[in-house]
Write an enzyme that holds these catalytic residues in place. Structure first.
Site, PDB file in Angstrom:
ATOM      1  N   ARG A  36      -4.705  -5.105  -5.452  1.00  9.09           N
ATOM      2  CA  ARG A  36      -4.380  -6.525  -5.489  1.00  9.09           C
ATOM      3  C   ARG A  36      -2.871  -6.688  -5.362  1.00  9.09           C
ATOM      4  O   ARG A  36      -2.112  -5.900  -5.933  1.00  9.09           O
ATOM      5  CB  ARG A  36      -4.847  -7.139  -6.819  1.00  9.09           C
ATOM      6  N   GLU A  37      -2.463  -7.707  -4.609  1.00  4.62           N
ATOM      7  CA  GLU A  37      -1.035  -7.983  -4.486  1.00  4.62           C
ATOM      8  C   GLU A  37      -0.469  -8.346  -5.850  1.00  4.62           C
ATOM      9  O   GLU A  37      -1.049  -9.127  -6.591  1.00  4.62           O
ATOM     10  CB  GLU A  37      -0.806  -9.112  -3.484  1.00  4.62           C
ATOM     11  N   LYS A  70      -1.478 -15.974  -5.478  1.00  6.73           N
ATOM     12  CA  LYS A  70      -1.807 -15.567  -6.832  1.00  6.73           C
ATOM     13  C   LYS A  70      -0.608 -15.746  -7.752  1.00  6.73           C
ATOM     14  O   LYS A  70       0.535 -15.748  -7.310  1.00  6.73           O
ATOM     15  CB  LYS A  70      -2.244 -14.089  -6.852  1.00  6.73           C
ATOM     16  N   ASN A  76     -14.456 -16.134 -10.215  1.00 11.59           N
ATOM     17  CA  ASN A  76     -15.255 -17.344 -10.036  1.00 11.59           C
ATOM     18  C   ASN A  76     -14.426 -18.618 -10.043  1.00 11.59           C
ATOM     19  O   ASN A  76     -14.969 -19.710 -10.113  1.00 11.59           O
ATOM     20  CB  ASN A  76     -16.311 -17.429 -11.144  1.00 11.59           C
ATOM     21  N   LYS A  95     -14.506  -0.313   3.360  1.00 11.83           N
ATOM     22  CA  LYS A  95     -13.349  -1.176   3.165  1.00 11.83           C
ATOM     23  C   LYS A  95     -13.633  -2.602   3.623  1.00 11.83           C
ATOM     24  O   LYS A  95     -13.391  -3.579   2.892  1.00 11.83           O
ATOM     25  CB  LYS A  95     -12.149  -0.601   3.936  1.00 11.83           C
ATOM     26  N   ASN A 117     -14.165  -6.043   1.081  1.00  6.97           N
ATOM     27  CA  ASN A 117     -13.328  -7.247   1.119  1.00  6.97           C
ATOM     28  C   ASN A 117     -14.112  -8.473   1.572  1.00  6.97           C
ATOM     29  O   ASN A 117     -13.841  -9.591   1.130  1.00  6.97           O
ATOM     30  CB  ASN A 117     -12.120  -7.019   2.024  1.00  6.97           C
ATOM     31  N   THR A 155      -5.761  -0.656   6.931  1.00 10.88           N
ATOM     32  CA  THR A 155      -7.126  -1.076   7.231  1.00 10.88           C
ATOM     33  C   THR A 155      -7.330  -1.096   8.740  1.00 10.88           C
ATOM     34  O   THR A 155      -6.505  -1.630   9.480  1.00 10.88           O
ATOM     35  CB  THR A 155      -7.412  -2.465   6.643  1.00 10.88           C
ATOM     36  N   ASP A 192      10.563   3.927   5.724  1.00  7.79           N
ATOM     37  CA  ASP A 192      10.294   2.594   6.273  1.00  7.79           C
ATOM     38  C   ASP A 192      11.348   2.295   7.331  1.00  7.79           C
ATOM     39  O   ASP A 192      12.488   2.778   7.243  1.00  7.79           O
ATOM     40  CB  ASP A 192      10.327   1.520   5.187  1.00  7.79           C
ATOM     41  N   ASP A 224      -9.741  -9.109   7.336  1.00  4.21           N
ATOM     42  CA  ASP A 224     -10.830  -8.134   7.208  1.00  4.21           C
ATOM     43  C   ASP A 224     -12.184  -8.764   7.488  1.00  4.21           C
ATOM     44  O   ASP A 224     -13.072  -8.135   8.086  1.00  4.21           O
ATOM     45  CB  ASP A 224     -10.809  -7.511   5.815  1.00  4.21           C
ATOM     46  N   CYS A 276      -5.233  -9.589   3.200  1.00  2.01           N
ATOM     47  CA  CYS A 276      -6.421  -8.776   3.518  1.00  2.01           C
ATOM     48  C   CYS A 276      -7.680  -9.563   3.873  1.00  2.01           C
ATOM     49  O   CYS A 276      -8.291  -9.317   4.907  1.00  2.01           O
ATOM     50  CB  CYS A 276      -6.722  -7.832   2.350  1.00  2.01           C
ATOM     51  N   VAL A 324       0.822  -1.209   0.000  1.00  2.77           N
ATOM     52  CA  VAL A 324       0.000   0.000   0.000  1.00  2.77           C
ATOM     53  C   VAL A 324       0.853   1.254   0.000  1.00  2.77           C
ATOM     54  O   VAL A 324       0.675   2.154  -0.828  1.00  2.77           O
ATOM     55  CB  VAL A 324      -0.953  -0.003   1.209  1.00  2.77           C
ATOM     56  N   GLY A 367      -7.349 -16.359   0.916  1.00  2.00           N
ATOM     57  CA  GLY A 367      -6.187 -16.118   1.771  1.00  2.00           C
ATOM     58  C   GLY A 367      -5.562 -14.782   1.468  1.00  2.00           C
ATOM     59  O   GLY A 367      -6.242 -13.849   1.043  1.00  2.00           O
TER      60      GLY A 367
END
Length: 388
Positions: free
Chosen positions: A144-145, A307, A243, A197, A201, A118, A29, A257, A253, A11, A250
């Site tokens: 999306r990651e 993913k 779908n 938010k 999710n 979040t 950071d 969430d 998020c 993010v 997993g």
């Protein structure tokens, strides 16, 4: 506009690079190695757009490990620190966000905080009261990651949790840095923005859970899941997107969430929200049972990532399946090129693909890859459409 960004995960880094096109940005950071890589133009995460942006010469961004310098700089301070779900407290751990505000407000009391992390519903209002300031805005992030920057360049919507001239200024700041200039903009109350938010999710988790339960039914009855989903999706109200069955939802998020939203439903009647959370456990149990019924001695896990084209495997559903297999006495080996051999002490990492294939009685893959095609008869996956 001068903008400071604190926390450079998916993010924070995506927002910092996005805004550096037209704003002046300092990005901070706590991890020194991450900052060193960014200064060299190297991305600490797998994301094609981020990798490309870091090699641009026209961005106005500085990476630093100096918290004080970062806070002093910004008119707006974006907070994008982790808020993991605490299972014992049944609530998000928001300590990193609170810690940033507590320290930063002493250094730069006139700056405005934009929370991108979040948080639970009503958190922003609680922080305003705790720190005696109105200079805190919540703006939910929808990404999306692996496609974090792309989803900021082409946002589905921009939501700012403040209905005011300042809220519009913040929205305009994000919009002028996007490629998609006609993205919908919505100014809401801060508490409603927090709810948007979590409900967004949780709906995504609901959709995943629905098609997974459809797949559980079809596999249990010897039916073609693919045919059923294709037929169901022809209804335009349902559609053919999002779908593809999996081992369960997993990632960073959705699991946390959905649990946070369930916690926010305390003393509020509900059936669906709790069912969404519980359905994921049921799905993982079913997947594990299907694998165990094949009587394997060694199960090979092909990739831990949730993913395709991602290097993140935090809270991936396949890890829960691995845990269940181990509890049943099954040996588990892992093929995951992004980790070192000693990352999972309880499991053997075999990053020679051919050796991995030979050593596995069954190979489980949340998402199928063509490099498994030569051992297709060994592969157990619920990936039917070759997409996330």
């Amino acid at each position: 506009m001068k903008v400071s960004v604190i926390g450079l995960g998916y993010v924070g880094l995506a927002n910092a690079l996005l805004l550096s096109q037209n704003e002046e940005v300092i990005a901070y950071d706590i991890i020194t190695k991450k900052i060193e890589k960014l200064k060299k133009g190297q991305s600490p995460i797998a994301d094609p757009e981020i990798e490309d942006f870091l090699n641009k010469d026209d961005l106005n961004i500085e990476f630093t490990t100096s918290f004080e310098k970062t806070v002093e700089y910004g008119d707006y301070i974006i907070i994008a620190t982790p808020t993991d779900y605490d299972e014992k407290k049944n609530y998000f751990d928001t300590s990193t966000v609170e810690d940033v505000i507590s320290k930063a407000i002493k250094i730069n009391p006139n700056s405005t905080f934009i929370i991108k992390s979040t948080v639970p519903v009503k958190f922003t209002e609680e922080m305003k009261q705790k720190f005696h300031t109105e200079n805190i805005i919540f703006s939910p992030e929808f990404l999306r990651e692996g496609k974090a920057l792309k989803d900021n360049l082409y946002p589905s919507r921009i939501i700012i949790g403040e209905q005011s001239a300042r809220g519009k200024e913040v929205a305009d700041m994000f919009l002028r840095n996007t490629v998609k200039k006609d993205a919908p903009v919505l100014l809401t109350n801060d508490t409603e923005a927090e709810a948007i938010k979590l409900f967004s999710n949780t709906y995504l988790a609901l959709r995943i859970a629905y098609f997974n339960e459809l797949d559980t039914y079809a596999e249990s009855r010897g039916l073609s899941t693919k045919q059923i989903i294709e037929g169901v999706g022809l209804d335009p109200r349902i559609g053919t997107h999002y779908n593809n069955p999996s081992f369960g939802y997993g990632g960073y998020c959705l699991p946390k969430d959905t649990k946070q939203l369930r916690a926010n439903y305390d003393k509020v009647p509900n059936n669906i929200i709790n069912a969404i959370v519980e359905s994921n456990t049921t799905r993982k149990d079913f997947i594990t049972e299907q694998i165990i019924n094949k009587n394997p001695k060694v199960v090979g896990v092909y990739r831990l990532t949730m993913k395709a084209n991602s290097d993140n495997f935090r809270y991936s559903s396949i890890q829960s399946v691995m845990k269940r297999l181990r509890a049943d006495g099954v040996d588990v080996i892992i093929y995951e090129p992004t980790i070192k051999d000693d990352y999972f002490k309880k499991n053997k990492v075999v990053n020679n693909l051919e050796k991995f294939k030979e050593s596995s009685d069954i190979i489980i893959a949340n998402r199928f890859d063509q490099e498994l095609s030569d051992v297709n008869e060994k592969v157990y996956t619920r990936d039917l459409f070759g997409k996330d």
